[in-house]
Scaffold this active site. Sequence first.
Site, PDB file in Angstrom:
ATOM      1  N   ASN A 182     -14.307   3.802   3.176  1.00 26.16           N
ATOM      2  CA  ASN A 182     -13.622   4.573   2.140  1.00 26.16           C
ATOM      3  C   ASN A 182     -14.582   5.515   1.417  1.00 26.16           C
ATOM      4  O   ASN A 182     -15.783   5.237   1.302  1.00 26.16           O
ATOM      5  CB  ASN A 182     -12.966   3.624   1.122  1.00 26.16           C
ATOM      6  CG  ASN A 182     -11.851   2.798   1.765  1.00 26.16           C
ATOM      7  OD1 ASN A 182     -11.878   1.591   1.722  1.00 26.16           O
ATOM      8  ND2 ASN A 182     -10.887   3.472   2.392  1.00 26.16           N
ATOM      9  N   TYR A 195      -1.486   0.129  10.356  1.00 29.52           N
ATOM     10  CA  TYR A 195      -1.759  -0.596   9.101  1.00 29.52           C
ATOM     11  C   TYR A 195      -0.568  -0.454   8.156  1.00 29.52           C
ATOM     12  O   TYR A 195      -0.035  -1.455   7.662  1.00 29.52           O
ATOM     13  CB  TYR A 195      -3.013  -0.040   8.426  1.00 29.52           C
ATOM     14  CG  TYR A 195      -3.143  -0.477   6.990  1.00 29.52           C
ATOM     15  CD1 TYR A 195      -2.858   0.394   5.943  1.00 29.52           C
ATOM     16  CD2 TYR A 195      -3.511  -1.785   6.682  1.00 29.52           C
ATOM     17  CE1 TYR A 195      -2.952  -0.025   4.627  1.00 29.52           C
ATOM     18  CE2 TYR A 195      -3.603  -2.202   5.366  1.00 29.52           C
ATOM     19  CZ  TYR A 195      -3.322  -1.315   4.346  1.00 29.52           C
ATOM     20  OH  TYR A 195      -3.406  -1.727   3.036  1.00 29.52           O
ATOM     21  N   ASP A 197      -4.527  10.456   8.164  1.00 27.46           N
ATOM     22  CA  ASP A 197      -4.581  10.964   6.786  1.00 27.46           C
ATOM     23  C   ASP A 197      -3.345  11.796   6.483  1.00 27.46           C
ATOM     24  O   ASP A 197      -2.865  12.532   7.350  1.00 27.46           O
ATOM     25  CB  ASP A 197      -5.824  11.841   6.588  1.00 27.46           C
ATOM     26  CG  ASP A 197      -7.066  10.997   6.309  1.00 27.46           C
ATOM     27  OD1 ASP A 197      -6.904   9.825   5.934  1.00 27.46           O
ATOM     28  OD2 ASP A 197      -8.178  11.499   6.477  1.00 27.46           O
ATOM     29  N   SER A 233       0.820  -1.211   0.000  1.00 25.04           N
ATOM     30  CA  SER A 233       0.000   0.000   0.000  1.00 25.04           C
ATOM     31  C   SER A 233       0.852   1.258   0.000  1.00 25.04           C
ATOM     32  O   SER A 233       1.945   1.280   0.571  1.00 25.04           O
ATOM     33  CB  SER A 233      -0.873   0.001   1.264  1.00 25.04           C
ATOM     34  OG  SER A 233      -1.447   1.265   1.474  1.00 25.04           O
ATOM     35  N   LYS A 238       2.275  -3.394   6.641  1.00 22.14           N
ATOM     36  CA  LYS A 238       2.612  -3.627   5.225  1.00 22.14           C
ATOM     37  C   LYS A 238       4.117  -3.447   4.994  1.00 22.14           C
ATOM     38  O   LYS A 238       4.767  -4.230   4.310  1.00 22.14           O
ATOM     39  CB  LYS A 238       1.817  -2.678   4.318  1.00 22.14           C
ATOM     40  CG  LYS A 238       0.334  -3.007   4.241  1.00 22.14           C
ATOM     41  CD  LYS A 238       0.104  -4.374   3.616  1.00 22.14           C
ATOM     42  CE  LYS A 238      -1.368  -4.713   3.500  1.00 22.14           C
ATOM     43  NZ  LYS A 238      -1.581  -6.042   2.883  1.00 22.14           N
TER      44      LYS A 238
HETATM   45  C1  WQD Z   1      -9.714   9.110   0.887  1.00 22.56           C
HETATM   46  C2  WQD Z   1      -9.873  10.565   1.263  1.00 22.56           C
HETATM   47  C3  WQD Z   1     -10.253  10.935   3.601  1.00 22.56           C
HETATM   48  C4  WQD Z   1     -14.260   9.162   3.829  1.00 22.56           C
HETATM   49  C5  WQD Z   1      -7.459   3.794   1.472  1.00 22.56           C
HETATM   50  C6  WQD Z   1      -7.489   2.522   2.246  1.00 22.56           C
HETATM   51  C7  WQD Z   1      -6.113   2.134   2.654  1.00 22.56           C
HETATM   52  C8  WQD Z   1      -5.235   2.090   1.451  1.00 22.56           C
HETATM   53  C9  WQD Z   1      -5.281   3.385   0.667  1.00 22.56           C
HETATM   54  C10 WQD Z   1      -5.036  -0.158   0.688  1.00 22.56           C
HETATM   55  C11 WQD Z   1      -9.143  10.903   2.566  1.00 22.56           C
HETATM   56  C12 WQD Z   1     -11.448  11.389   2.767  1.00 22.56           C
HETATM   57  C13 WQD Z   1     -13.019   9.583   3.369  1.00 22.56           C
HETATM   58  C14 WQD Z   1     -15.215  10.124   4.244  1.00 22.56           C
HETATM   59  C15 WQD Z   1     -13.657  11.860   3.709  1.00 22.56           C
HETATM   60  N1  WQD Z   1      -5.651   1.010   0.631  1.00 22.56           N
HETATM   61  N2  WQD Z   1     -12.736  10.914   3.297  1.00 22.56           N
HETATM   62  N3  WQD Z   1     -14.870  11.439   4.169  1.00 22.56           N
HETATM   63  O1  WQD Z   1      -7.581   6.853   3.494  1.00 22.56           O
HETATM   64  O2  WQD Z   1      -6.686   7.099   1.129  1.00 22.56           O
HETATM   65  O3  WQD Z   1      -6.974   4.825   2.272  1.00 22.56           O
HETATM   66  O4  WQD Z   1      -6.653   3.658   0.353  1.00 22.56           O
HETATM   67  O5  WQD Z   1      -3.961  -0.379   1.122  1.00 22.56           O
HETATM   68  O6  WQD Z   1      -6.182   0.855   3.267  1.00 22.56           O
HETATM   69  O7  WQD Z   1      -8.274   2.737   3.382  1.00 22.56           O
HETATM   70  O8  WQD Z   1      -8.940   6.160   1.451  1.00 22.56           O
HETATM   71  O9  WQD Z   1     -11.282   6.515   0.835  1.00 22.56           O
HETATM   72  O10 WQD Z   1     -10.687   6.285   3.296  1.00 22.56           O
HETATM   73  O11 WQD Z   1     -10.041   8.356   2.046  1.00 22.56           O
HETATM   74  O12 WQD Z   1     -13.374  13.069   3.663  1.00 22.56           O
HETATM   75  O13 WQD Z   1     -16.364   9.802   4.684  1.00 22.56           O
HETATM   76  O14 WQD Z   1     -11.250  10.807   1.492  1.00 22.56           O
HETATM   77  O15 WQD Z   1      -9.991  11.840   4.640  1.00 22.56           O
HETATM   78  O16 WQD Z   1      -8.617  12.202   2.450  1.00 22.56           O
HETATM   79  P1  WQD Z   1      -7.494   6.342   2.115  1.00 22.56           P
HETATM   80  P2  WQD Z   1     -10.319   6.790   1.941  1.00 22.56           P
END
Ligand code: WQD
Length: 379
Positions: free
Chosen positions: A224, A168, A336, A144, A172
């Site tokens: 997500n 997490y 984040d 990741s 990895k």
């Molecule tokens: C994306 C953006 C949130 C939900 C994911 C997987 C992680 C890894 C990478 C595999 C962020 C924002 C989200 C919401 C929001 N994958 N958000 N409101 O955190 O990049 O990680 O991809 O390895 O395991 O979890 O993805 O979709 O959770 O967030 O504002 O209700 O959307 O803060 O900036 P993330 P995400």
Amino acid sequence: APSPSRSVKRVLVTGGLGYIGSHVVLSLLLSNRYLPIVIDNGHNGYPEALERCNEIAAAEVGPDVLKPVYHPCDIRDSDALKAVFSEYESEGGVWGVIHLAALKAVGESAEIPLEYYNVNVGGSMLLLQVMKEFNTSKLVFSSSATVYGTPAATPIPETSAIMPESAYGRTKAITESIIQDVCRADYLSSKDNGLRAISVRYFNPAGAHPSGRLGEEPVGRPGNLLPILAQIAAGRLSSELKVFGNDYPTRDGTCLRDYLHIMDLADGHLLALDALDEDIQTGGIPKSIDFRQHGHFRAFNLGRGKGITVLEMINEMNKATGYDYQYEIVARRIGDVPDLTADPRSAERELGFVAKRGLEEMCEDLWRFQSGNRDGYSA
Ligand code: WQD
């Protein structure tokens, strides 16, 4: 379907019922070169996903397409894992493994870190041990972008420092190091059939298969952004949408992520298998992958190299669904980072990986799946 011949390469796909896993299984089936053997404990996936894979593959390849075999199995269950490998011993054994089974929520990993280390690191170590016992030497590991933490610069190359900021991400990064050490030990000892591994570092998978029959069906409430937006538009979730912070140093203050169509991501796994497959490396398409200088372990970013902000993604999903999202800006989410945008050039150069699908296609394919499966896979 005809029983697979000995020449078919059996590939164990751990976590094959999940969102990424099921699309990887489909990609293998569509290639008609690798027979997926799926293990999954059902933590975040449904067996119906495999039925959908078969349905799509039969339609695209024909009725004689290879059929995946499914074994309910937890990656931490040594006896069950060995039983799966043993089952194929007499038919040429398990040729390779695509290891996706893991817990993967950044926020949750801060709450239950020991469970994350137990599954993601402990489970991977057990898998490596069993692979060694059964002489299975090809591994594609699901890693990741979160291993980079807050990178010094973006787009992020694979040479960027590994400094994960979440449990997490650390699971990895640690697992990649374990795999790399095993590959190097086998390489330096010139062990026959030594472990050769490719770690694929995902950025943000998005979308669904264009048929609308396979997509992201998380168990419980999605965490997500994309599945949340899709489920809100489909009326499966309340319309309450929180944007976790708009005070980041980006063009609109919200985080940048590199969204990649799930079918491009799945195809990236097929290219990684091909890069490990000596039959292809020597006889077929000569690839420029360099293993020797790296002790038989390589890591590649799988992304498009384009950062999209949260607000821009909400706008894209508004266009695809017609749903008018109302959101509230709230505090940042722990873990984040402002920008995770890939530099995908080494995967392009050495794996031949090129993302073919754009943002619009991701959102349209996601919406076609979500709007056609409002009750999940049970429909
Ligand atoms: C994306 C953006 C949130 C939900 C994911 C997987 C992680 C890894 C990478 C595999 C962020 C924002 C989200 C919401 C929001 N994958 N958000 N409101 O955190 O990049 O990680 O991809 O390895 O395991 O979890 O993805 O979709 O959770 O967030 O504002 O209700 O959307 O803060 O900036 P993330 P995400």
